[in-house]
Design a protein around this motif. Structure first.
Motif, PDB file in Angstrom:
ATOM      1  N   PRO A  17     -19.135   6.969  28.715  1.00 47.69           N
ATOM      2  CA  PRO A  17     -20.491   6.638  27.985  1.00 47.69           C
ATOM      3  C   PRO A  17     -19.923   5.595  27.045  1.00 47.69           C
ATOM      4  CG  PRO A  17     -20.576   8.938  28.571  1.00 47.69           C
ATOM      5  CD  PRO A  17     -19.001   8.619  28.810  1.00 47.69           C
ATOM      6  N   ALA A  18     -20.879   4.778  26.364  1.00 43.39           N
ATOM      7  CA  ALA A  18     -20.524   3.943  25.319  1.00 43.39           C
ATOM      8  C   ALA A  18     -20.377   4.662  24.221  1.00 43.39           C
ATOM      9  CB  ALA A  18     -21.831   2.778  25.479  1.00 43.39           C
ATOM     10  N   ASP A  19     -21.196   5.745  23.958  1.00 40.81           N
ATOM     11  CA  ASP A  19     -21.055   6.451  22.611  1.00 40.81           C
ATOM     12  C   ASP A  19     -20.001   7.416  22.497  1.00 40.81           C
ATOM     13  OD1 ASP A  19     -22.232   8.035  24.502  1.00 40.81           O
ATOM     14  OD2 ASP A  19     -23.674   8.709  23.045  1.00 40.81           O
ATOM     15  N   THR A  20     -19.137   7.666  23.643  1.00 39.76           N
ATOM     16  CA  THR A  20     -17.965   8.660  23.704  1.00 39.76           C
ATOM     17  C   THR A  20     -17.279   8.672  22.572  1.00 39.76           C
ATOM     18  OG1 THR A  20     -17.839   8.478  26.166  1.00 39.76           O
ATOM     19  CG2 THR A  20     -15.901   9.282  24.726  1.00 39.76           C
ATOM     20  N   ASP A  21     -16.872   9.849  21.954  1.00 42.34           N
ATOM     21  CA  ASP A  21     -15.939   9.847  20.790  1.00 42.34           C
ATOM     22  C   ASP A  21     -15.018  11.179  20.870  1.00 42.34           C
ATOM     23  OD1 ASP A  21     -15.296   9.684  18.042  1.00 42.34           O
ATOM     24  OD2 ASP A  21     -16.589  11.571  17.643  1.00 42.34           O
ATOM     25  N   GLN A  22     -13.832  10.590  21.096  1.00 44.39           N
ATOM     26  CA  GLN A  22     -12.423  11.520  21.048  1.00 44.39           C
ATOM     27  C   GLN A  22     -12.677  12.124  22.502  1.00 44.39           C
ATOM     28  OE1 GLN A  22     -12.687  13.936  17.420  1.00 44.39           O
ATOM     29  NE2 GLN A  22     -11.317  12.419  16.340  1.00 44.39           N
ATOM     30  N   PRO A  23     -12.744  11.718  23.448  1.00 44.20           N
ATOM     31  CA  PRO A  23     -12.566  12.179  24.807  1.00 44.20           C
ATOM     32  C   PRO A  23     -11.181  12.995  24.944  1.00 44.20           C
ATOM     33  CG  PRO A  23     -12.256  10.040  25.029  1.00 44.20           C
ATOM     34  CD  PRO A  23     -12.730  10.272  23.728  1.00 44.20           C
ATOM     35  N   ARG A  24     -11.420  14.222  25.796  1.00 43.20           N
ATOM     36  CA  ARG A  24     -10.225  14.913  26.016  1.00 43.20           C
ATOM     37  C   ARG A  24     -10.323  15.488  27.770  1.00 43.20           C
ATOM     38  NH1 ARG A  24      -9.341  19.060  20.974  1.00 43.20           N
ATOM     39  NH2 ARG A  24      -8.896  17.426  19.397  1.00 43.20           N
ATOM     40  N   ILE A  25      -9.042  15.448  28.268  1.00 41.69           N
ATOM     41  CA  ILE A  25      -8.874  16.144  29.620  1.00 41.69           C
ATOM     42  C   ILE A  25      -7.779  17.440  29.289  1.00 41.69           C
ATOM     43  CG2 ILE A  25      -7.782  15.726  31.733  1.00 41.69           C
ATOM     44  CD1 ILE A  25      -8.152  12.934  31.355  1.00 41.69           C
ATOM     45  N   PHE A  26      -8.434  18.383  29.826  1.00 39.02           N
ATOM     46  CA  PHE A  26      -7.796  19.592  29.787  1.00 39.02           C
ATOM     47  C   PHE A  26      -7.133  20.350  31.227  1.00 39.02           C
ATOM     48  CE2 PHE A  26     -10.858  19.720  26.362  1.00 39.02           C
ATOM     49  CZ  PHE A  26     -10.024  20.271  25.293  1.00 39.02           C
ATOM     50  N   ILE A  27      -5.793  20.294  31.095  1.00 36.98           N
ATOM     51  CA  ILE A  27      -5.101  20.570  32.328  1.00 36.98           C
ATOM     52  C   ILE A  27      -4.456  22.197  32.209  1.00 36.98           C
ATOM     53  CG2 ILE A  27      -3.137  20.010  33.901  1.00 36.98           C
ATOM     54  CD1 ILE A  27      -5.110  17.626  33.562  1.00 36.98           C
ATOM     55  N   ASP A  28      -5.003  22.978  33.168  1.00 33.58           N
ATOM     56  CA  ASP A  28      -4.862  24.449  33.216  1.00 33.58           C
ATOM     57  C   ASP A  28      -4.961  25.042  32.027  1.00 33.58           C
ATOM     58  OD1 ASP A  28      -3.527  23.556  35.592  1.00 33.58           O
ATOM     59  OD2 ASP A  28      -1.432  23.535  34.880  1.00 33.58           O
ATOM     60  N   PRO A  29      -6.498  24.987  31.579  1.00 37.57           N
ATOM     61  CA  PRO A  29      -6.947  25.599  30.526  1.00 37.57           C
ATOM     62  C   PRO A  29      -6.947  26.989  30.628  1.00 37.57           C
ATOM     63  CG  PRO A  29      -8.715  24.685  31.483  1.00 37.57           C
ATOM     64  CD  PRO A  29      -7.477  23.999  32.434  1.00 37.57           C
ATOM     65  N   ASP A  30      -6.533  27.618  29.338  1.00 35.71           N
ATOM     66  CA  ASP A  30      -6.644  29.201  29.361  1.00 35.71           C
ATOM     67  C   ASP A  30      -5.639  29.931  30.588  1.00 35.71           C
ATOM     68  OD1 ASP A  30      -8.268  29.113  26.984  1.00 35.71           O
ATOM     69  OD2 ASP A  30     -10.165  28.755  28.231  1.00 35.71           O
ATOM     70  N   GLY A  31      -4.691  29.257  30.931  1.00 34.76           N
ATOM     71  CA  GLY A  31      -3.761  29.848  32.135  1.00 34.76           C
ATOM     72  C   GLY A  31      -4.415  29.502  33.236  1.00 34.76           C
ATOM     73  N   GLU A  32      -5.442  28.788  33.581  1.00 34.81           N
ATOM     74  CA  GLU A  32      -5.988  28.946  35.003  1.00 34.81           C
ATOM     75  C   GLU A  32      -5.504  27.841  35.540  1.00 34.81           C
ATOM     76  OE1 GLU A  32     -10.317  29.016  35.284  1.00 34.81           O
ATOM     77  OE2 GLU A  32     -10.462  29.419  32.980  1.00 34.81           O
ATOM     78  N   ILE A  33      -4.272  27.883  36.446  1.00 29.18           N
ATOM     79  CA  ILE A  33      -3.464  26.883  37.093  1.00 29.18           C
ATOM     80  C   ILE A  33      -4.249  26.213  37.998  1.00 29.18           C
ATOM     81  CG2 ILE A  33      -1.454  26.641  38.389  1.00 29.18           C
ATOM     82  CD1 ILE A  33      -0.849  27.671  35.603  1.00 29.18           C
TER      83      ILE A  33
END
Length: 264
Positions: A17-33
């Motif tokens: 989105p045009a108003d995106t602020d500090q986007p992140r992608i989480f890989i295997d968060p909290d140990g969930e492979i």
């Protein structure tokens, strides 16, 4: 139904989105492979301009070029035995198209448009940021050699080509770099359990013009910039979902090759 050369192709792409602020992608968060959490994206309908029907960009002026490139390799096995033949082909291609002095090929990724394997990436992005590009250079070459490269002009290039048959689903499309503004880009942090990475994402801007080559064949390829030390922006790209597909369309199969390049 299949689009013809006289028809205008349309497809959906997934922007930030045009108003995106500090986007992140989480890989295997909290140990969930195997789990992945992506930032919110906006599915947007765009018109695709076919380079077969008009002027095609050139790498030296646009950082993007479609080419005819037959290969002696037709099978890209997991053991990567194909590299003995394919890597010299890519090396020669990058030096010819990009004017590179030195090429270090470091990655091959095969994708298939199937849920059971590594699928095409359906979000508008660049592979490296101003931070992660130099980090990758040092990871691959070591501090001493990287320092020599950093005295001059270097970058990271992607060479993408279809495998097996012409592309009928999820073609790779590009945001025409002449229509992308600096403020359209934002860094995306990738959070792994033990480290962080970073790519770039493109925010939605209806002024972007999208280009592609219809039904690319295994004899064709596209070469494009994913990082440039001189500050030239990466080429925003994404697999896109065509609104009209051929009957019994075959899932896309492709290979992308990344290389460090040292320019003259």
């Amino acid at each position: 139904m299949q689009t013809t050369q006289t028809e205008i192709a349309t497809a959906t792409v997934n922007y930030l989105p045009a108003d995106t602020d500090q986007p992140r992608i989480f890989i295997d968060p909290d140990g969930e492979i195997g789990r992945r959490i992506d930032p919110v994206r906006e599915q947007t309908l765009v018109t695709l301009h076919d380079v077969r029907e008009g002027e095609s960009p050139k790498f030296l002026s646009h950082g993007l070029e479609f080419i005819t490139m037959p290969s002696k390799v037709s099978e890209f096995d997991k053991d990567q035995s194909f590299r003995a033949v394919y890597d010299p082909e890519i090396d020669a291609l990058i030096k010819k198209v990009g004017g590179a002095q030195e090429v270090v090929i470091f990655d091959h990724t095969v994708r298939v448009d199937d849920e059971n394997v590594r699928r095409p990436a359906r979000h508008v992005h660049g592979d490296y940021s101003a931070t992660s590009g130099p980090v990758r250079l040092r990871e691959l070459l070591g501090d001493e050699t990287a320092a020599e490269w950093e005295k001059g002009h270097y970058g990271i290039i992607n060479v993408w080509r279809p495998i097996s048959h012409p592309v009928q689903t999820a073609p790779l499309a590009f945001a025409d770099p002449t229509t992308v503004q600096e403020g359209d880009w934002t860094d995306i942090d990738i959070i792994y359990p033990d480290r962080r990475g970073q790519i770039t994402g493109l925010k939605r801007n209806d002024k972007h013009r999208w280009i592609y080559m219809s039904e690319m064949t295994p004899e064709e390829a596209v070469v494009f910039t994913t990082f440039d030390s001189a500050g030239t922006p990466a080429i925003g790209h994404s697999a896109v979902d065509l609104t009209v597909l051929p009957e019994n369309a075959k899932p896309r199969q492709s290979i992308e090759t990344r290389a460090l390049v040292r320019f003259n």
